[in-house]
Design a protein around this motif. Structure first.
Motif, short mmCIF file in Angstrom:
data_model
loop_
_atom_site.label_atom_id
_atom_site.label_comp_id
_atom_site.label_asym_id
_atom_site.label_seq_id
_atom_site.Cartn_x
_atom_site.Cartn_y
_atom_site.Cartn_z
N PHE A 98 46.12 34.13 27.48
CA PHE A 98 45.76 33.95 26.05
C PHE A 98 44.31 34.65 25.72
CE2 PHE A 98 48.15 29.66 25.65
CZ PHE A 98 49.07 30.38 24.91
N THR A 99 43.31 34.61 26.84
CA THR A 99 42.17 35.20 26.73
C THR A 99 42.34 36.86 26.52
OG1 THR A 99 41.17 33.59 28.20
CG2 THR A 99 39.90 35.47 27.75
N ASP A 143 48.27 43.05 34.09
CA ASP A 143 48.26 41.79 34.85
C ASP A 143 48.93 42.03 36.26
OD1 ASP A 143 48.50 38.46 33.69
OD2 ASP A 143 49.53 39.20 35.23
N ALA A 144 48.39 40.96 37.20
CA ALA A 144 49.10 41.32 38.55
C ALA A 144 50.39 40.94 38.57
CB ALA A 144 48.24 40.40 39.29
N SER A 170 48.65 30.23 31.05
CA SER A 170 48.84 30.21 29.52
C SER A 170 50.28 29.91 29.47
CB SER A 170 48.33 31.59 29.06
OG SER A 170 46.97 31.65 28.83
N ASN A 217 50.76 25.27 30.60
CA ASN A 217 49.71 24.28 30.11
C ASN A 217 50.73 23.15 29.30
OD1 ASN A 217 49.46 24.79 27.12
ND2 ASN A 217 48.74 26.95 28.20
N GLY A 218 49.92 22.31 29.08
CA GLY A 218 50.38 21.04 28.26
C GLY A 218 50.68 21.28 26.89
N TRP A 229 48.60 21.62 24.41
CA TRP A 229 47.69 21.09 23.63
C TRP A 229 46.65 22.25 22.94
CZ3 TRP A 229 44.50 15.95 24.51
CH2 TRP A 229 45.38 15.02 25.02
N VAL A 236 44.85 43.90 39.90
CA VAL A 236 43.44 44.62 39.96
C VAL A 236 42.95 44.05 41.54
CG1 VAL A 236 41.10 44.31 38.86
CG2 VAL A 236 43.21 44.64 37.66
N GLY A 266 40.51 23.42 31.63
CA GLY A 266 41.63 22.50 30.94
C GLY A 266 41.75 22.67 29.52
N GLY A 283 41.47 25.32 27.56
CA GLY A 283 41.41 26.55 27.25
C GLY A 283 42.47 27.30 26.12
N VAL A 284 43.29 26.40 25.73
CA VAL A 284 44.16 27.09 24.82
C VAL A 284 43.75 27.54 23.49
CG1 VAL A 284 46.36 26.50 23.39
CG2 VAL A 284 46.37 25.80 25.77
C1 LIG Z 1 49.26 22.66 34.35
C2 LIG Z 1 48.25 23.14 33.15
C3 LIG Z 1 48.14 22.39 32.03
C4 LIG Z 1 47.09 22.58 30.97
N1 LIG Z 1 47.04 22.12 30.02
C5 LIG Z 1 46.04 22.57 28.89
C6 LIG Z 1 46.34 21.95 27.52
O1 LIG Z 1 47.38 21.50 27.26
N2 LIG Z 1 45.55 22.36 26.63
C7 LIG Z 1 44.59 23.33 26.94
O2 LIG Z 1 43.63 23.68 26.18
N3 LIG Z 1 44.39 23.87 28.13
C8 LIG Z 1 45.47 23.62 29.23
N4 LIG Z 1 45.15 24.16 30.41
C9 LIG Z 1 44.20 25.01 30.77
C10 LIG Z 1 44.75 26.40 29.68
O3 LIG Z 1 45.96 26.71 30.10
C11 LIG Z 1 44.06 27.61 30.48
O4 LIG Z 1 42.52 27.27 30.24
C12 LIG Z 1 44.31 28.87 29.70
O5 LIG Z 1 45.60 29.23 29.61
C13 LIG Z 1 43.35 30.09 30.23
O6 LIG Z 1 44.04 31.20 29.67
P1 LIG Z 1 43.42 32.58 30.30
O7 LIG Z 1 44.14 33.76 29.59
O8 LIG Z 1 41.85 32.80 30.47
O9 LIG Z 1 43.99 32.51 31.90
P2 LIG Z 1 45.49 32.35 32.56
O10 LIG Z 1 46.45 32.07 31.38
O11 LIG Z 1 45.28 31.91 33.93
O12 LIG Z 1 45.72 34.02 32.71
C14 LIG Z 1 45.24 34.90 33.79
C15 LIG Z 1 46.16 35.94 34.07
O13 LIG Z 1 45.22 36.85 34.95
C16 LIG Z 1 46.19 37.37 35.81
N5 LIG Z 1 45.76 37.83 37.01
C17 LIG Z 1 45.03 37.04 37.76
N6 LIG Z 1 44.35 37.97 38.91
C18 LIG Z 1 44.73 39.01 38.66
C19 LIG Z 1 44.22 40.51 39.17
N7 LIG Z 1 43.71 40.24 40.30
N8 LIG Z 1 44.76 41.54 38.66
C20 LIG Z 1 45.38 41.60 37.57
N9 LIG Z 1 45.73 40.42 36.87
C21 LIG Z 1 45.45 39.08 37.26
C22 LIG Z 1 47.19 36.24 36.30
O14 LIG Z 1 48.62 36.81 36.63
C23 LIG Z 1 47.46 35.69 34.69
O15 LIG Z 1 48.53 36.35 33.96
C24 LIG Z 1 46.19 23.69 31.32
C25 LIG Z 1 46.28 24.33 32.56
C26 LIG Z 1 47.18 23.87 33.27
C27 LIG Z 1 47.27 24.81 34.77
#
Ligand SMILES: Cc1cc2nc3c(=O)[nH]c(=O)nc-3n(C[C@H](O)[C@H](O)[C@H](O)COP(=O)(O)OP(=O)(O)OC[C@H]3O[C@@H](n4cnc5c(N)ncnc54)[C@H](O)[C@@H]3O)c2cc1C
Length: 461
Positions: free
Chosen positions: A43-44, A65-66, A74, A77-78, A80, A216, A380, A382-383
């Motif tokens: 999502f970020t 993305d790796a 993303s 997650n749950g 929310w 990366v 947790g 982060g959505v």
């Molecule tokens: C089981 C679970 C339930 C959750 N429930 C909730 C919820 O209900 N509500 C809420 O707000 N938050 C929830 N969260 C947290 C929320 O999902 C995350 O905070 C949010 O999705 C983070 O998004 P992001 O894009 O920053 O990271 P991510 O979605 O983790 O994405 C990171 C991406 O980086 C890629 N990556 C990693 N390393 C490398 C590399 N070296 N090179 C290239 N790419 C790489 C990965 O493949 C991945 O696709 C939950 C998390 C989990 C695990």
């Protein structure tokens, strides 16, 4: 029998397994030069790409993305999309002031609505329902804490929170032994895999290059090194959240915390008649080791909790594999809340990692000399925060002077986690203390245990 719940398909969550299989996007074909290189297609990264491409169509933007977009938290997650802010408001206020912290809460409230708006405008069907969030209290200490939390939240600018007595709560939802609860309208239920997949498609159609299966290996001054080539970029966005610890030089920057989920078989109408839950509210409790749940669009309950919170040495992920003991404990939690579900089948289980900074507060930090922006540490929550981070990254890249850049998490610096074995001992000790406190408070019917107060110090609460 294997000791882990591991579906044999190459997917990481129930949500993903419901969607049609799809071919991965091609990896980076070789060296490249772009204006903005985004590392991580969760999502970020995708919200940042979406807002940047919408605001500046001429910008050359690339996401790498790796594995694939939605592989991380993303897509697992749950569901929310809440207005919850990671960490203690006092920590943000100490750095940036009370008004800025209240403004952050308002932005989070508005960001829930912004996600709904974009999904609607872009025709991304992610089963979104804005039914708000219910937090239930099931014993006295939880009820006391909930009342305090509602008062404190209001003082920090959170609007429209309602405290519900047992009767009012039961008109929405019937949880066993509930003494009452709180309800906030600022939360939407989503199917995370549908949202992240829809967003990736939309971003690509806006002209962003998206390369999957491109790990990366290093990030330097205006340079991203991958297994498939080097990318030179004016701006680099590191959006790897819970996976950050795996990148060179970042092992102690963010702690990868594990969270696990189960989902039930579809529940028949007669079961829903007993439970209620017609409003698709998100559901959690006021325990120290809390659970989070949603009623899915196809009438199941998806429920999550900590499971095994942290693996020694910041090991991050096993493609969603979940120990059977974790599945059993989440199922026990579900039946404890809804005894009518004692014979219900668990249809699926999965796990993922989320990022926890040392002070448990999220941040968006730009280094203007290297061009690197790092965003995450949402603990947790982060959505919704990732959406706000995406718009903040847009403004940082475009050099715009906006209110978003005055939010207390922008430029928020955090010290590193302790080296092992202190890190492992600290996190496991904290969760052991929280579990013991929950048990003691429930058994004795007394207020918050001193053990929990001690654990709060590690958790930055
Ligand atoms: C089981 C679970 C339930 C959750 N429930 C909730 C919820 O209900 N509500 C809420 O707000 N938050 C929830 N969260 C947290 C929320 O999902 C995350 O905070 C949010 O999705 C983070 O998004 P992001 O894009 O920053 O990271 P991510 O979605 O983790 O994405 C990171 C991406 O980086 C890629 N990556 C990693 N390393 C490398 C590399 N070296 N090179 C290239 N790419 C790489 C990965 O493949 C991945 O696709 C939950 C998390 C989990 C695990």
């Amino acid at each position: 029998m294997p000791d882990a719940w591991a579906p044999d398909r190459a997917t990481v969550s129930f949500w993903e397994r419901q969607l049609p299989a799809r071919t991965r996007r091609a990896p980076l074909p070789g060296d490249a030069r772009v204006d903005v290189c985004i590392v991580g297609g969760g999502f970020t990264g995708l919200w940042a790409a979406y807002y940047l491409a919408s605001a500046a169509p001429g910008l050359r933007i690339m996401v790498v993305d790796a594995r694939y977009c939605g592989y991380g938290a993303s897509g697992r997650n749950g569901g929310w999309a809440s207005n919850f802010i990671a960490g203690s408001r006092r920590t943000y206020a100490a750095a940036a002031g009370r008004e800025a912290t209240i403004a952050l809460q308002r932005e989070m409230d508005a960001s829930v609505a912004e996600i709904v708006r974009v999904a609607d405008t872009e025709r991304i069907d992610a089963d979104i329902v804005t039914g708000g969030v219910l937090t239930v209290a099931r014993w006295r200490s939880q009820w006391d804490r909930l009342q305090e939390q509602v008062e404190a939240a209001e003082a920090w600018g959170e609007q429209d929170l309602e405290l519900l007595n047992a009767d009012e709560l039961s008109r929405r939802l019937r949880v066993s032994d509930a003494l009452g609860g709180s309800w906030s309208p600022h939360c939407a239920r989503i199917d995370p895999a549908k949202l992240v997949r829809g967003l990736a498609d939309r971003v690509e159609s806006l002209g962003v290059q998206v390369h999957e299966e491109t790990p990366v290996t290093g990030v330097g001054e205006h340079l991203v090194e991958t297994t498939h080539g080097r990318i030179r970029a004016e701006h680099i966005v590191v959006a790897t959240e819970g996976f950050l610890a795996r990148m060179h030089g970042h092992r102690r920057r963010t702690l990868p915390m594990n969270s696990s989920m189960i989902v039930t078989d579809r529940l028949p109408d007669r079961v829903w008649d007993g439970i209620g839950w017609a409003g698709a509210e998100l559901l959690g409790d006021a325990a120290h080791v809390y659970f989070y749940a949603q009623r899915t669009a196809d009438d199941r309950i998806a429920l999550g909790g900590r499971g095994n919170p942290y693996r020694y040495g910041s090991r991050v992920d096993t493609d969603g594999r979940t120990p059977r003991s974790t599945v059993a404990s989440l199922r026990a939690q579900l039946v404890d809340c809804f005894p009518a579900l004692r014979d219900v089948g668990v249809a699926d289980a999965w796990s993922g990692v989320l990022g926890v900074p040392r002070d448990w507060c999220s941040s968006v930090v730009q280094n203007t000399s290297t061009g690197v922006i790092t965003a995450g540490g949402y603990v947790g929550h982060g959505v919704t925060a990732a959406n706000l981070a995406g718009r903040t990254i847009r403004d940082l890249v475009l050099g715009a002077d906006t209110e978003l850049l005055r939010m207390p998490w922008v430029g928020h610096r955090v010290r590193s986690w302790e080296p092992e074995p202190l890190r492992w001992l600290g996190v496991h000790g904290m969760y052991a203390a929280y579990r013991a406190a929950d048990g003691w408070e429930r058994r004795t019917g007394r207020g918050t245990s001193l053990l929990a107060a001690a654990a709060n110090r590690v958790a930055g609460r």
